[in-house]
Design an enzyme around this catalytic site. Structure first.
Site, PDB file in Angstrom:
ATOM      1  N   HIS A  27       5.766 -13.745  -3.333  1.00  0.00           N
ATOM      2  CA  HIS A  27       5.084 -12.447  -3.363  1.00  0.00           C
ATOM      3  C   HIS A  27       6.044 -11.373  -3.842  1.00  0.00           C
ATOM      4  O   HIS A  27       6.946 -10.961  -3.123  1.00  0.00           O
ATOM      5  CB  HIS A  27       4.562 -12.094  -1.962  1.00  0.00           C
ATOM      6  CG  HIS A  27       3.521 -11.017  -1.975  1.00  0.00           C
ATOM      7  ND1 HIS A  27       2.191 -11.279  -1.753  1.00  0.00           N
ATOM      8  CD2 HIS A  27       3.606  -9.686  -2.199  1.00  0.00           C
ATOM      9  CE1 HIS A  27       1.500 -10.144  -1.828  1.00  0.00           C
ATOM     10  NE2 HIS A  27       2.349  -9.163  -2.101  1.00  0.00           N
ATOM     11  N   HIS A  29       6.250  -7.962  -7.164  1.00  0.00           N
ATOM     12  CA  HIS A  29       5.534  -7.187  -8.170  1.00  0.00           C
ATOM     13  C   HIS A  29       6.509  -6.663  -9.219  1.00  0.00           C
ATOM     14  O   HIS A  29       7.685  -6.426  -8.915  1.00  0.00           O
ATOM     15  CB  HIS A  29       4.830  -5.978  -7.551  1.00  0.00           C
ATOM     16  CG  HIS A  29       4.070  -6.266  -6.295  1.00  0.00           C
ATOM     17  ND1 HIS A  29       2.828  -6.879  -6.290  1.00  0.00           N
ATOM     18  CD2 HIS A  29       4.368  -6.018  -4.993  1.00  0.00           C
ATOM     19  CE1 HIS A  29       2.405  -6.989  -5.033  1.00  0.00           C
ATOM     20  NE2 HIS A  29       3.327  -6.488  -4.232  1.00  0.00           N
ATOM     21  N   TYR A  45      -0.743   5.027  -4.844  1.00  0.00           N
ATOM     22  CA  TYR A  45       0.658   5.445  -4.747  1.00  0.00           C
ATOM     23  C   TYR A  45       1.308   5.318  -6.120  1.00  0.00           C
ATOM     24  O   TYR A  45       0.783   4.636  -7.011  1.00  0.00           O
ATOM     25  CB  TYR A  45       1.425   4.621  -3.710  1.00  0.00           C
ATOM     26  CG  TYR A  45       1.520   3.146  -4.013  1.00  0.00           C
ATOM     27  CD1 TYR A  45       2.621   2.608  -4.682  1.00  0.00           C
ATOM     28  CD2 TYR A  45       0.509   2.259  -3.623  1.00  0.00           C
ATOM     29  CE1 TYR A  45       2.706   1.248  -4.954  1.00  0.00           C
ATOM     30  CE2 TYR A  45       0.593   0.905  -3.903  1.00  0.00           C
ATOM     31  CZ  TYR A  45       1.687   0.401  -4.563  1.00  0.00           C
ATOM     32  OH  TYR A  45       1.766  -0.937  -4.840  1.00  0.00           O
ATOM     33  N   ASP A 241       8.122  -9.511  -1.121  1.00  0.00           N
ATOM     34  CA  ASP A 241       7.325  -8.309  -1.362  1.00  0.00           C
ATOM     35  C   ASP A 241       8.126  -7.278  -2.163  1.00  0.00           C
ATOM     36  O   ASP A 241       7.839  -6.091  -2.121  1.00  0.00           O
ATOM     37  CB  ASP A 241       6.800  -7.700  -0.058  1.00  0.00           C
ATOM     38  CG  ASP A 241       5.686  -6.682  -0.274  1.00  0.00           C
ATOM     39  OD1 ASP A 241       4.971  -6.790  -1.283  1.00  0.00           O
ATOM     40  OD2 ASP A 241       5.549  -5.765   0.554  1.00  0.00           O
TER      41      ASP A 241
END
Length: 287
Positions: A27, A29, A45, A241
Site C-alpha cells: 500500500h 501512492h 486534500y 501507506d
C-alpha cells in the site's frame, strides 16, 4: 476548499531486522509531478509531490523490493499516475489497484490489467471515487476478471456493509485495519469484530496500523494486529501507506523504518514475516 498535508520524511531509519527477499509494500501512492498529472478538483486534500525516486530510496532503506501502487483519492478515476508508476517500477515488481466507476466497461478494465492493474479500490473515507452503491455490481465484474476489490471504510461502515461484503464473488481486501481506531474500542469495536468475521470467511486485510493508533509509537495497535494475524495468517498483508497522506502536521508523519520494526513485533516468527511480506502478496497480486 482542500486542506494541505505534509509530505513523507526526508530520511528513513534502518529497521532493526532484515525483511526477507522480495518483501512487498502492499500500500503506497505516487503524487505528481503535477504539471503532468493534475489533481482532481473533487479531492479532499492537497499533498506535496511524492516521486518514484523518493519512494525507491525509502524502499532501499527498509528492505522492500515489490510494490502495490494504490490509486489515491486526489486523482479520482484518472489512473494515469498509478499505472505509469507501475510501468516505471517494472511489471516484475509492481502491480496497481485502480479506482473506477460503472462507466468503465470490461474492455477498459482489461486494458488496465495489461498495464498491471489487478484490483479496484472503494474509498468510503476520502471519497472522490467509486460510490458504495456500485460495490456489488462491480464485484461481479471483477470476479469475471480474477481481480479483487479493496475497501477503505470507517468502522461503522464495516458493520453496515458486512452482509454485502461477505457475499462478494471476488476476493475482498480490507484496508487500514478496517478503519477501526484504538480510541474507539480497538478489539472490542463492532467494526473490528466484523473485520475478524470477514477474515474468517476468507477476506484479506492490510496491517497498516498507524492510522488506527492514538499516536507514535503506535504500541496501542499491537493487539489488533496480532488478532488479525492469528485469524488469517495466510491472508494478512502489510503496507507502508507512503507518503502517509491525510495527516495534519509533519510531526505526525511516521518513519517507515519504525513501521517495519512494529511489524517485526507483531510477527516475530520468520515464517510469519515470510507469509505477510512475500508469500501472501505473491498469491494475491500474481508475482
Amino acid at each position: 476548499m482542500t486542506r494541505p498535508c505534509p509530505g513523507a520524511r526526508a530520511v528513513t531509519s534502518t529497521p532493526n531486522w532484515q525483511p526477507p527477499a522480495n518483501s512487498t509494500d502492499c500500500h503506497m501512492h505516487i503524487f505528481g509531478p503535477y504539471d503532468r498529472y493534475p489533481l482532481s478538483p473533487g479531492r479532499g486534500y492537497t499533498p506535496p509531490e511524492a516521486s518514484i525516486q523518493a519512494y525507491q530510496a525509502m524502499c532501499t532503506a527498509i528492505g522492500l523490493r515489490r510494490t502495490i501502487v494504490v490509486q489515491p483519492s486526489i486523482y479520482g478515476t484518472d489512473n494515469a499516475v498509478t499505472l505509469d508508476a507501475v510501468a516505471a517500477l517494472g511489471h516484475d515488481r509492481a502491480r496497481a489497484v485502480v479506482v473506477v466507476d460503472d462507466s468503465f466497461d470490461l474492455e477498459a478494465l482489461r486494458a488496465m490489467g495489461a498495464q498491471g492493474a489487478c484490483g479496484v479500490r472503494f474509498n468510503a473515507v476520502s471519497g472522490n471515487g467509486t460510490p458504495l452503491e456500485q460495490l456489488e455490481a462491480l464485484g461481479e465484474r471483477l470476479a469475471s476478471l480474477g481481480w479483487h476489490l479493496q475497501l477503505y471504510a470507517h468502522a461503522a461502515e464495516m458493520v453496515a456493509l458486512e452482509p454485502v461484503l461477505a457475499r462478494l464473488p471476488c476476493p475482498l481486501v480490507i484496508d487500514h485495519m478496517g478503519g477501526v481506531k484504538t480510541a474507539e474500542g480497538g478489539l472490542g469495536n463492532p467494526g473490528f469484530k466484523a473485520l475478524l468475521r470477514l477474515l474468517d470467511g476468507g477476506a484479506w486485510a492490510k496491517l497498516c496500523g498507524y492510522r488506527s493508533s492514538t499516536g507514535h509509537p503506535y504500541a496501542d495497535v499491537r493487539s489488533m494486529a496480532e488478532a488479525m494475524i492469528a485469524a488469517a495468517p495466510d491472508r494478512c498483508l502489510w503496507g507502508t501507506d507512503w507518503p502517509h497522506p491525510s495527516l495534519l502536521t509533519p510531526e505526525e508523519v511516521p518513519d517507515d523504518g519504525h513501521l517495519m520494526d512494529l511489524l517485526g513485533e507483531w510477527a516475530p516468527a520468520e515464517a510469519q514475516r515470510q507469509a505477510i511480506l512475500v508469500d501472501n502478496p505473491a498469491r494475491l497480486y500474481g508475482f
